[in-house]
Design a protein around this motif. Structure first.
Motif, PDB file in Angstrom:
ATOM      1  N   LYS A  97     -10.318 -87.410-100.595  1.00 29.99           N
ATOM      2  CA  LYS A  97     -11.437 -86.246-100.297  1.00 29.99           C
ATOM      3  C   LYS A  97     -11.508 -85.546-101.638  1.00 29.99           C
ATOM      4  N   VAL A  98     -12.487 -84.951-101.523  1.00 32.90           N
ATOM      5  CA  VAL A  98     -13.181 -84.631-102.987  1.00 32.90           C
ATOM      6  C   VAL A  98     -12.439 -83.158-103.273  1.00 32.90           C
ATOM      7  N   ILE A  99     -11.770 -83.158-104.424  1.00 35.74           N
ATOM      8  CA  ILE A  99     -10.972 -81.955-104.888  1.00 35.74           C
ATOM      9  C   ILE A  99     -11.442 -81.412-106.272  1.00 35.74           C
ATOM     10  N   ALA A 100     -12.322 -82.054-106.761  1.00 36.52           N
ATOM     11  CA  ALA A 100     -12.938 -81.720-108.270  1.00 36.52           C
ATOM     12  C   ALA A 100     -14.195 -82.030-108.511  1.00 36.52           C
ATOM     13  N   TYR A 101     -15.039 -81.336-109.068  1.00 37.88           N
ATOM     14  CA  TYR A 101     -16.591 -81.571-109.668  1.00 37.88           C
ATOM     15  C   TYR A 101     -16.590 -81.134-110.755  1.00 37.88           C
ATOM     16  N   ASN A 102     -17.010 -82.029-111.565  1.00 36.63           N
ATOM     17  CA  ASN A 102     -17.431 -81.272-113.004  1.00 36.63           C
ATOM     18  C   ASN A 102     -18.728 -81.997-113.691  1.00 36.63           C
ATOM     19  N   MET A 103     -19.467 -81.211-114.504  1.00 32.44           N
ATOM     20  CA  MET A 103     -20.817 -81.826-114.617  1.00 32.44           C
ATOM     21  C   MET A 103     -20.962 -81.247-116.323  1.00 32.44           C
ATOM     22  N   SER A 104     -21.291 -82.153-117.078  1.00 26.88           N
ATOM     23  CA  SER A 104     -21.614 -81.679-118.538  1.00 26.88           C
ATOM     24  C   SER A 104     -22.996 -82.377-119.206  1.00 26.88           C
ATOM     25  N   LEU A 105     -23.332 -81.715-119.919  1.00 27.34           N
ATOM     26  CA  LEU A 105     -24.877 -82.494-120.788  1.00 27.34           C
ATOM     27  C   LEU A 105     -24.114 -83.600-121.661  1.00 27.34           C
ATOM     28  N   VAL A 106     -24.971 -84.601-121.859  1.00 34.11           N
ATOM     29  CA  VAL A 106     -24.668 -85.715-122.690  1.00 34.11           C
ATOM     30  C   VAL A 106     -25.795 -85.752-123.559  1.00 34.11           C
ATOM     31  N   ASP A 107     -25.314 -85.931-124.986  1.00 38.04           N
ATOM     32  CA  ASP A 107     -26.279 -86.245-125.888  1.00 38.04           C
ATOM     33  C   ASP A 107     -27.037 -87.547-126.074  1.00 38.04           C
ATOM     34  N   ASP A 108     -28.089 -87.873-125.573  1.00 36.86           N
ATOM     35  CA  ASP A 108     -28.531 -89.201-125.689  1.00 36.86           C
ATOM     36  C   ASP A 108     -28.719 -89.861-126.915  1.00 36.86           C
ATOM     37  N   ASN A 109     -28.619 -89.306-128.073  1.00 36.06           N
ATOM     38  CA  ASN A 109     -28.414 -89.983-129.293  1.00 36.06           C
ATOM     39  C   ASN A 109     -27.194 -90.650-129.817  1.00 36.06           C
ATOM     40  N   GLN A 163     -14.790 -78.609-127.102  1.00 35.62           N
ATOM     41  CA  GLN A 163     -15.003 -77.577-125.955  1.00 35.62           C
ATOM     42  C   GLN A 163     -16.285 -78.034-125.201  1.00 35.62           C
ATOM     43  N   ARG A 164     -16.274 -78.240-124.042  1.00 39.85           N
ATOM     44  CA  ARG A 164     -17.366 -78.993-123.324  1.00 39.85           C
ATOM     45  C   ARG A 164     -18.088 -77.836-122.298  1.00 39.85           C
ATOM     46  N   PRO A 165     -19.156 -77.615-122.558  1.00 37.98           N
ATOM     47  CA  PRO A 165     -19.680 -76.628-121.630  1.00 37.98           C
ATOM     48  C   PRO A 165     -20.050 -77.259-120.273  1.00 37.98           C
ATOM     49  N   THR A 166     -20.055 -76.707-119.239  1.00 36.91           N
ATOM     50  CA  THR A 166     -20.557 -77.283-117.856  1.00 36.91           C
ATOM     51  C   THR A 166     -21.502 -76.435-117.421  1.00 36.91           C
ATOM     52  N   LEU A 167     -22.238 -77.093-116.556  1.00 39.76           N
ATOM     53  CA  LEU A 167     -23.241 -76.413-115.593  1.00 39.76           C
ATOM     54  C   LEU A 167     -22.840 -76.143-114.329  1.00 39.76           C
ATOM     55  N   PRO A 168     -23.570 -75.266-113.475  1.00 42.13           N
ATOM     56  CA  PRO A 168     -23.295 -75.089-112.093  1.00 42.13           C
ATOM     57  C   PRO A 168     -23.380 -76.257-111.395  1.00 42.13           C
ATOM     58  N   PRO A 169     -22.877 -76.431-110.110  1.00 44.40           N
ATOM     59  CA  PRO A 169     -22.806 -77.589-109.382  1.00 44.40           C
ATOM     60  C   PRO A 169     -24.396 -77.951-108.866  1.00 44.40           C
ATOM     61  N   TYR A 170     -24.530 -79.063-108.939  1.00 50.11           N
ATOM     62  CA  TYR A 170     -25.855 -79.507-108.588  1.00 50.11           C
ATOM     63  C   TYR A 170     -26.634 -78.820-107.561  1.00 50.11           C
ATOM     64  N   GLY A 171     -27.804 -78.041-107.972  1.00 51.68           N
ATOM     65  CA  GLY A 171     -28.758 -77.359-107.212  1.00 51.68           C
ATOM     66  C   GLY A 171     -28.135 -76.094-106.938  1.00 51.68           C
ATOM     67  N   VAL A 172     -27.399 -75.578-107.559  1.00 51.94           N
ATOM     68  CA  VAL A 172     -26.813 -74.258-107.554  1.00 51.94           C
ATOM     69  C   VAL A 172     -27.251 -73.281-108.622  1.00 51.94           C
ATOM     70  N   GLY A 173     -27.541 -72.097-108.156  1.00 55.65           N
ATOM     71  CA  GLY A 173     -28.139 -70.903-109.333  1.00 55.65           C
ATOM     72  C   GLY A 173     -29.443 -71.185-109.586  1.00 55.65           C
ATOM     73  N   PRO A 174     -30.160 -70.010-110.052  1.00 57.57           N
ATOM     74  CA  PRO A 174     -31.571 -69.993-109.959  1.00 57.57           C
ATOM     75  C   PRO A 174     -32.163 -70.935-111.295  1.00 57.57           C
ATOM     76  N   ASP A 175     -31.162 -70.997-112.191  1.00 54.25           N
ATOM     77  CA  ASP A 175     -31.498 -71.686-113.672  1.00 54.25           C
ATOM     78  C   ASP A 175     -31.142 -73.182-113.600  1.00 54.25           C
ATOM     79  N   ALA A 176     -30.464 -73.491-112.421  1.00 52.91           N
ATOM     80  CA  ALA A 176     -29.848 -74.974-112.410  1.00 52.91           C
ATOM     81  C   ALA A 176     -31.151 -75.979-112.359  1.00 52.91           C
ATOM     82  N   PRO A 177     -31.033 -77.128-113.373  1.00 54.26           N
ATOM     83  CA  PRO A 177     -31.935 -77.818-113.649  1.00 54.26           C
ATOM     84  C   PRO A 177     -32.084 -78.776-112.586  1.00 54.26           C
ATOM     85  N   THR A 178     -33.430 -79.526-112.050  1.00 59.59           N
ATOM     86  CA  THR A 178     -33.332 -80.236-111.097  1.00 59.59           C
ATOM     87  C   THR A 178     -33.124 -81.711-111.753  1.00 59.59           C
ATOM     88  N   TYR A 179     -32.074 -82.468-111.017  1.00 59.36           N
ATOM     89  CA  TYR A 179     -32.101 -83.999-111.480  1.00 59.36           C
ATOM     90  C   TYR A 179     -32.398 -84.599-110.289  1.00 59.36           C
TER      91      TYR A 179
END
Length: 221
Positions: free
Chosen positions: A83-95, A105-121
């Motif tokens: 069962k899911v107990i953790a979910y972590n998302m971070s940006l990756v540099d394509d280069n 120090q790895r910044p994380t984004l809100p969970p997918y689809g959460v928050g007004p500024d959350a990007p659409t993937y």
């Protein structure tokens, strides 16, 4: 083309567009605590990497935001009961393929689809939906019909490089394979796997054109 053939093509095109919209709608679900592995697969697809330790399993995903030109790494953690107990998302540099951040120090984004500024993937079609599209295109009577179906479907679909390569192989000649790529490239979610596409093409000049098509499709987003 006979009127009946045109009508059949139009009806099939709208059906494929509906399939793509339906498949896209499914990806709006989010991973939540307590979900099973099968539920995660239905939302995220198969993981890119897997690992485990004494506390449970860890699945890793790499997704591309084709609109903003960003990649993200998603790590889903499961307990010993699966069962899911953790979910972590971070940006990756394509280069560099490294996660964005300083001094580890790895910044994380809100969970997918959460928050007004959350990007659409965007996520590529699942295997079943892609198979429907693939078979419709492959079985169309004429090449023009095949391209028409693909053009309509691509209004609402997103693809992996492997799916794009498979669609290109329907056609024998490089010019038509590249035409397929031009239609699908703006909707590719994993351009880092473009080798799958290059392997379809025979000549270096065609592979060079394919690279330009993929790069230009990202720049125009």
């Amino acid at each position: 083309m006979k009127r009946n053939e045109w009508m059949a093509l139009i009806v099939t095109s709208f059906m494929m567009f509906a399939v793509c919209l339906s498949a896209s709608a499914k990806t709006k679900k989010i991973v939540e605590r307590g979900m099973t592995k099968q539920e995660v697969i239905e939302i995220m697809g198969q993981p890119k990497l897997t690992s485990f330790d004494a506390y449970g399993d860890k699945w890793e995903y790499y997704k591309m935001n084709v609109i903003q030109g960003e990649s993200k790494r998603i790590v889903v953690g499961f307990d010993l009961n699966g069962k899911v107990i953790a979910y972590n998302m971070s940006l990756v540099d394509d280069n560099t393929n490294n996660e964005v951040g300083c001094n580890h120090q790895r910044p994380t984004l809100p969970p997918y689809g959460v928050g007004p500024d959350a990007p659409t993937y965007y996520y590529c079609l699942d295997d079943a939906s892609f198979s429907i599209l693939y078979n419709k295109v492959k079985n169309a009577s004429f090449d023009d019909n095949k391209f028409d179906l693909l053009q309509v479907a691509s209004l609402g679909c997103y693809y992996s490089c492997a799916q794009t390569a498979r669609m290109m192989r329907i056609f024998t000649f490089g010019d038509k394979q590249l035409k397929v790529l031009r239609m699908m490239a703006p909707h590719i979610v994993d351009p880092q796997n473009a080798t799958d596409i290059y392997n379809v093409l025979t000549f270096d000049s065609e592979k060079s054109k394919a690279g330009e098509i993929i790069r230009n499709s990202r720049l125009n987003k």
